[in-house]
Design an enzyme around this catalytic site. Structure first.
Site, PDB file in Angstrom:
ATOM      1  N   GLN A 106       0.846  -1.187   0.000  1.00 16.43           N
ATOM      2  CA  GLN A 106       0.000   0.000   0.000  1.00 16.43           C
ATOM      3  C   GLN A 106       0.883   1.238   0.000  1.00 16.43           C
ATOM      4  OE1 GLN A 106      -3.608  -0.426   2.829  1.00 16.43           O
ATOM      5  NE2 GLN A 106      -2.045  -1.752   3.685  1.00 16.43           N
ATOM      6  N   ASN A 107       2.167   1.043   0.231  1.00 23.13           N
ATOM      7  CA  ASN A 107       3.077   2.189   0.336  1.00 23.13           C
ATOM      8  C   ASN A 107       3.447   2.720  -1.038  1.00 23.13           C
ATOM      9  OD1 ASN A 107       2.972   1.575   3.032  1.00 23.13           O
ATOM     10  ND2 ASN A 107       4.923   0.470   3.040  1.00 23.13           N
ATOM     11  N   VAL A 108       3.743   3.993  -1.079  1.00 23.91           N
ATOM     12  CA  VAL A 108       4.112   4.647  -2.343  1.00 23.91           C
ATOM     13  C   VAL A 108       5.581   5.074  -2.312  1.00 23.91           C
ATOM     14  CG1 VAL A 108       1.752   5.455  -2.731  1.00 23.91           C
ATOM     15  CG2 VAL A 108       3.352   6.922  -1.481  1.00 23.91           C
ATOM     16  N   ASP A 109       6.317   4.605  -1.272  1.00 23.88           N
ATOM     17  CA  ASP A 109       7.660   5.156  -1.009  1.00 23.88           C
ATOM     18  C   ASP A 109       8.794   4.480  -1.767  1.00 23.88           C
ATOM     19  OD1 ASP A 109       7.565   3.583   2.310  1.00 23.88           O
ATOM     20  OD2 ASP A 109       8.133   2.726   0.370  1.00 23.88           O
ATOM     21  N   HIS A 124      -1.254   1.418  -4.438  1.00 23.03           N
ATOM     22  CA  HIS A 124      -1.621   2.843  -4.345  1.00 23.03           C
ATOM     23  C   HIS A 124      -0.691   3.749  -5.144  1.00 23.03           C
ATOM     24  CE1 HIS A 124      -3.605   1.722  -0.250  1.00 23.03           C
ATOM     25  NE2 HIS A 124      -4.367   1.414  -1.276  1.00 23.03           N
ATOM     26  N   CYS A 132       0.329  12.891 -16.216  1.00 26.10           N
ATOM     27  CA  CYS A 132      -0.160  14.151 -16.802  1.00 26.10           C
ATOM     28  C   CYS A 132      -1.684  14.165 -16.855  1.00 26.10           C
ATOM     29  CB  CYS A 132       0.410  14.295 -18.221  1.00 26.10           C
ATOM     30  SG  CYS A 132      -0.245  15.716 -19.090  1.00 26.10           S
ATOM     31  N   CYS A 135      -2.370  14.302 -21.062  1.00 21.54           N
ATOM     32  CA  CYS A 135      -2.071  13.167 -21.958  1.00 21.54           C
ATOM     33  C   CYS A 135      -1.943  11.847 -21.206  1.00 21.54           C
ATOM     34  CB  CYS A 135      -0.776  13.462 -22.740  1.00 21.54           C
ATOM     35  SG  CYS A 135       0.688  13.405 -21.697  1.00 21.54           S
ATOM     36  N   ASN A 220       2.284  -6.511  13.693  1.00 22.05           N
ATOM     37  CA  ASN A 220       2.037  -5.101  13.967  1.00 22.05           C
ATOM     38  C   ASN A 220       2.494  -4.804  15.391  1.00 22.05           C
ATOM     39  OD1 ASN A 220       0.739  -2.491  14.324  1.00 22.05           O
ATOM     40  ND2 ASN A 220      -0.436  -3.007  12.497  1.00 22.05           N
ATOM     41  N   ALA A 238       8.297  -4.501  12.831  1.00 20.70           N
ATOM     42  CA  ALA A 238       8.615  -5.263  11.619  1.00 20.70           C
ATOM     43  C   ALA A 238      10.124  -5.386  11.434  1.00 20.70           C
ATOM     44  CB  ALA A 238       7.988  -4.578  10.419  1.00 20.70           C
TER      45      ALA A 238
HETATM   46  C1  BV8 Z   1     -11.723   3.211  -3.355  1.00 24.02           C
HETATM   47  C2  BV8 Z   1      -1.733   6.866  -1.695  1.00 24.02           C
HETATM   48  C3  BV8 Z   1     -13.759   3.542  -4.349  1.00 24.02           C
HETATM   49  C4  BV8 Z   1      -1.767   8.320  -1.524  1.00 24.02           C
HETATM   50  C5  BV8 Z   1      -3.361   5.904  -0.135  1.00 24.02           C
HETATM   51  C6  BV8 Z   1     -15.748   7.557   2.334  1.00 24.02           C
HETATM   52  C7  BV8 Z   1     -15.445   8.468   1.339  1.00 24.02           C
HETATM   53  C8  BV8 Z   1     -14.533   8.158   0.299  1.00 24.02           C
HETATM   54  C9  BV8 Z   1     -13.946   6.900   0.267  1.00 24.02           C
HETATM   55  C10 BV8 Z   1     -14.256   6.006   1.279  1.00 24.02           C
HETATM   56  C11 BV8 Z   1     -15.149   6.305   2.299  1.00 24.02           C
HETATM   57  N1  BV8 Z   1     -15.246   5.231   3.118  1.00 24.02           N
HETATM   58  C12 BV8 Z   1     -14.433   4.253   2.644  1.00 24.02           C
HETATM   59  C13 BV8 Z   1     -13.855   4.713   1.526  1.00 24.02           C
HETATM   60  C14 BV8 Z   1     -12.936   4.004   0.708  1.00 24.02           C
HETATM   61  C15 BV8 Z   1     -11.531   4.542   1.016  1.00 24.02           C
HETATM   62  C16 BV8 Z   1     -11.142   4.140   2.409  1.00 24.02           C
HETATM   63  O1  BV8 Z   1     -10.827   2.997   2.646  1.00 24.02           O
HETATM   64  N2  BV8 Z   1     -11.193   5.076   3.363  1.00 24.02           N
HETATM   65  C17 BV8 Z   1     -10.852   4.703   4.728  1.00 24.02           C
HETATM   66  C18 BV8 Z   1      -9.979   5.775   5.356  1.00 24.02           C
HETATM   67  C19 BV8 Z   1     -12.146   4.467   5.483  1.00 24.02           C
HETATM   68  N3  BV8 Z   1     -10.688   3.876   0.060  1.00 24.02           N
HETATM   69  C20 BV8 Z   1     -10.481   4.465  -1.102  1.00 24.02           C
HETATM   70  O2  BV8 Z   1     -10.874   5.583  -1.396  1.00 24.02           O
HETATM   71  C21 BV8 Z   1      -9.724   3.622  -2.116  1.00 24.02           C
HETATM   72  N4  BV8 Z   1     -10.459   3.651  -3.339  1.00 24.02           N
HETATM   73  O3  BV8 Z   1     -12.250   2.638  -2.451  1.00 24.02           O
HETATM   74  O4  BV8 Z   1     -12.336   3.509  -4.493  1.00 24.02           O
HETATM   75  C22 BV8 Z   1     -14.288   3.674  -5.685  1.00 24.02           C
HETATM   76  C23 BV8 Z   1     -15.117   2.675  -6.154  1.00 24.02           C
HETATM   77  C24 BV8 Z   1     -15.668   2.830  -7.397  1.00 24.02           C
HETATM   78  C25 BV8 Z   1     -15.357   3.959  -8.167  1.00 24.02           C
HETATM   79  C26 BV8 Z   1     -14.494   4.953  -7.667  1.00 24.02           C
HETATM   80  C27 BV8 Z   1     -13.953   4.811  -6.421  1.00 24.02           C
HETATM   81  C28 BV8 Z   1      -8.348   4.199  -2.384  1.00 24.02           C
HETATM   82  C29 BV8 Z   1      -7.507   4.087  -1.139  1.00 24.02           C
HETATM   83  C30 BV8 Z   1      -6.080   4.518  -1.464  1.00 24.02           C
HETATM   84  C31 BV8 Z   1      -5.757   5.789  -0.716  1.00 24.02           C
HETATM   85  N5  BV8 Z   1      -4.341   6.145  -0.965  1.00 24.02           N
HETATM   86  N6  BV8 Z   1      -2.085   6.235  -0.411  1.00 24.02           N
HETATM   87  C32 BV8 Z   1      -0.548   8.807  -0.766  1.00 24.02           C
HETATM   88  O5  BV8 Z   1       0.178   7.978  -0.163  1.00 24.02           O
HETATM   89  O6  BV8 Z   1      -0.307  10.027  -0.779  1.00 24.02           O
HETATM   90  S1  BV8 Z   1      -3.724   5.089   1.290  1.00 24.02           S
HETATM   91  C33 BV8 Z   1      -2.578   5.382   2.504  1.00 24.02           C
HETATM   92  O7  BV8 Z   1      -3.062   4.609   3.614  1.00 24.02           O
HETATM   93  C34 BV8 Z   1      -1.173   4.847   2.261  1.00 24.02           C
HETATM   94  O8  BV8 Z   1      -1.006   4.211   1.027  1.00 24.02           O
HETATM   95  C35 BV8 Z   1      -1.042   3.824   3.392  1.00 24.02           C
HETATM   96  O9  BV8 Z   1      -0.191   2.786   3.084  1.00 24.02           O
HETATM   97  C36 BV8 Z   1      -2.428   3.367   3.435  1.00 24.02           C
HETATM   98  C37 BV8 Z   1      -2.924   2.426   4.436  1.00 24.02           C
HETATM   99  O10 BV8 Z   1      -2.566   2.903   5.687  1.00 24.02           O
HETATM  100  P1  BV8 Z   1      -1.506   2.006   6.470  1.00 24.02           P
HETATM  101  O11 BV8 Z   1      -0.474   1.539   5.495  1.00 24.02           O
HETATM  102  O12 BV8 Z   1      -2.235   0.963   7.214  1.00 24.02           O
HETATM  103  O13 BV8 Z   1      -0.813   3.059   7.399  1.00 24.02           O
HETATM  104  P2  BV8 Z   1      -1.371   3.614   8.772  1.00 24.02           P
HETATM  105  O14 BV8 Z   1      -0.610   4.848   9.110  1.00 24.02           O
HETATM  106  O15 BV8 Z   1      -2.863   3.661   8.728  1.00 24.02           O
HETATM  107  O16 BV8 Z   1      -1.003   2.468   9.825  1.00 24.02           O
HETATM  108  C38 BV8 Z   1       0.349   2.129  10.058  1.00 24.02           C
HETATM  109  C39 BV8 Z   1       0.298   0.806  10.782  1.00 24.02           C
HETATM  110  O17 BV8 Z   1       1.627   0.375  11.012  1.00 24.02           O
HETATM  111  C40 BV8 Z   1      -0.368   0.915  12.151  1.00 24.02           C
HETATM  112  O18 BV8 Z   1      -1.212  -0.212  12.341  1.00 24.02           O
HETATM  113  C41 BV8 Z   1       0.806   0.851  13.131  1.00 24.02           C
HETATM  114  O19 BV8 Z   1       0.460   0.186  14.337  1.00 24.02           O
HETATM  115  C42 BV8 Z   1       1.774  -0.013  12.360  1.00 24.02           C
HETATM  116  N7  BV8 Z   1       3.177   0.208  12.695  1.00 24.02           N
HETATM  117  C43 BV8 Z   1       3.785   1.386  13.008  1.00 24.02           C
HETATM  118  N8  BV8 Z   1       5.111   1.167  13.211  1.00 24.02           N
HETATM  119  C44 BV8 Z   1       5.329  -0.156  12.993  1.00 24.02           C
HETATM  120  C45 BV8 Z   1       4.104  -0.776  12.672  1.00 24.02           C
HETATM  121  N9  BV8 Z   1       4.002  -2.090  12.402  1.00 24.02           N
HETATM  122  C46 BV8 Z   1       5.142  -2.818  12.465  1.00 24.02           C
HETATM  123  N10 BV8 Z   1       6.354  -2.308  12.771  1.00 24.02           N
HETATM  124  C47 BV8 Z   1       6.479  -0.980  13.046  1.00 24.02           C
HETATM  125  N11 BV8 Z   1       7.700  -0.479  13.354  1.00 24.02           N
HETATM  126 ZN    ZN Z   2       1.089  15.467 -20.999  1.00 22.02          ZN
END
Ligand code: BV8
Ligand code: ZN
Length: 249
Positions: A106-109, A124, A132, A135, A220, A238
């Site tokens: 899920q990461n973009v990094d 993601h 663009c 285009c 986690n 991790a």
């Molecule tokens: C879709 C790219 C639908 C961007 C990301 C209401 C309105 C609108 C949408 C929704 C809604 N309700 C639900 C949705 C759907 C929405 C969604 O899920 N929302 C959630 C918040 C409820 N999903 C979407 O919109 C997706 N698209 O559903 O399309 C659709 C259908 C038909 C037609 C059109 C559309 C798209 C989701 C993608 C979003 N983009 N990233 C950018 O990065 O700038 S998501 C973003 O969150 C990152 O990619 C990240 O990876 C991802 C997930 O989060 P996590 O990776 O889990 O990270 P987080 O910080 O949350 O947690 C970290 C975890 O690590 C914690 O548990 C922590 O304890 C643990 N941790 C910390 N340190 C450690 C560790 N574990 C181990 N070791 C450690 N050291």
């Molecule tokens: Zn272009």
């Protein structure tokens, strides 16, 4: 009591992974946390009092593309100066060890690629790739380009460039998603690492794995909404647990 039950779950996870012929791995921001990359929902995920949820949307870009690019440039800078951590490296070793392996992140990094993972599916997108608006051409930003601090990067066709990532409310790449589900349905084991299990559709993966009789192991630092679904929950960082498990396979 706690100590040896943790030890017991670790041994169980090791045994399952040791005998896995096909392994599906899902990673989230937690796997990059020990590289110093702010997680999405962690306290360090804030930037200038904006939350990632506010900025990672098409609406935010529509409203203020310069602000959104400023946020991405800030993140690119942090990531460029960061390095893959032992968790990323452990997954590279695991990929070599297991005959059939898929890494969906899920990461973009881009840190899995920098660590040497060969077959990374980016659900993601990638923060170092632009697309663009006119285009739809995409290109990877070289590190030198990042210096280009123009507020709005522009395509050679004149169109405005956006980060080639999936924002909230946007469709995820269907080919990658279908590929992942097909692989997962036939895998022995799914290892879910460092994700809060909140963002859909990735959050559906543990349930889908269970439905297909796939072993599920979550790693986690704390319990998440998917911890009650998985077969084994491994509590720990991790960067510490993954090398520990992989080195003993
Ligand atoms: C879709 C790219 C639908 C961007 C990301 C209401 C309105 C609108 C949408 C929704 C809604 N309700 C639900 C949705 C759907 C929405 C969604 O899920 N929302 C959630 C918040 C409820 N999903 C979407 O919109 C997706 N698209 O559903 O399309 C659709 C259908 C038909 C037609 C059109 C559309 C798209 C989701 C993608 C979003 N983009 N990233 C950018 O990065 O700038 S998501 C973003 O969150 C990152 O990619 C990240 O990876 C991802 C997930 O989060 P996590 O990776 O889990 O990270 P987080 O910080 O949350 O947690 C970290 C975890 O690590 C914690 O548990 C922590 O304890 C643990 N941790 C910390 N340190 C450690 C560790 N574990 C181990 N070791 C450690 N050291
Ligand atoms: Zn272009």
């Amino acid at each position: 009591m706690l100590e040896n039950s943790h030890h017991h779950t670790l041994e169980k996870a090791r045994a399952i992974l040791k005998h896995s012929r096909s392994l599906f791995v899902l990673t989230g921001a937690g796997i990059s946390a020990e590289s110093g990359i702010p997680t999405f929902r962690g306290k360090d995920g804030l930037w200038k009092s904006y939350s990632a949820m506010d900025l990672a949307t098409p609406e935010a870009f529509q409203k203020d593309p310069v602000l959104v690019w400023e946020w991405y440039h800030w993140r690119q800078e942090i990531i460029r100066n960061a390095r893959p951590n032992p968790a990323h490296t452990a997954l590279v070793a695991l990929e070599k060890h297991i005959p059939s392996f898929m890494l969906l992140t899920q990461n973009v990094d881009n840190l899995h690629q920098r660590a040497g993972s060969m077959n990374v599916l980016e659900l993601h997108g990638n923060i170092f790739r632009t697309r663009c608006l006119e285009c739809s051409g995409t290109c990877m930003i070289g590190t030198e380009d990042i210096k280009q601090k123009v507020p709005l990067p522009v395509c050679s066709c004149g169109g405005i460039l956006r980060p080639d990532v999936v924002w909230f409310g946007e469709m995820i790449p269907q080919d990658i998603w279908q590929n992942a589900l097909t692989f997962l349905a036939h895998a022995d084991t799914a290892l879910i690492c460092g994700t809060s299990g909140i963002v859909w559709p990735a959050a559906a993966i543990p349930e889908y794995a269970q439905q297909h009789n796939v072993h599920t192991i979550e790693l986690n630092i704390e319990k998440t909404p998917i911890s009650s679904i998985v077969e084994i929950f491994l509590e720990g960082k991790a960067g510490e647990l993954l090398p520990d498990i992989v080195n003993s396979l």
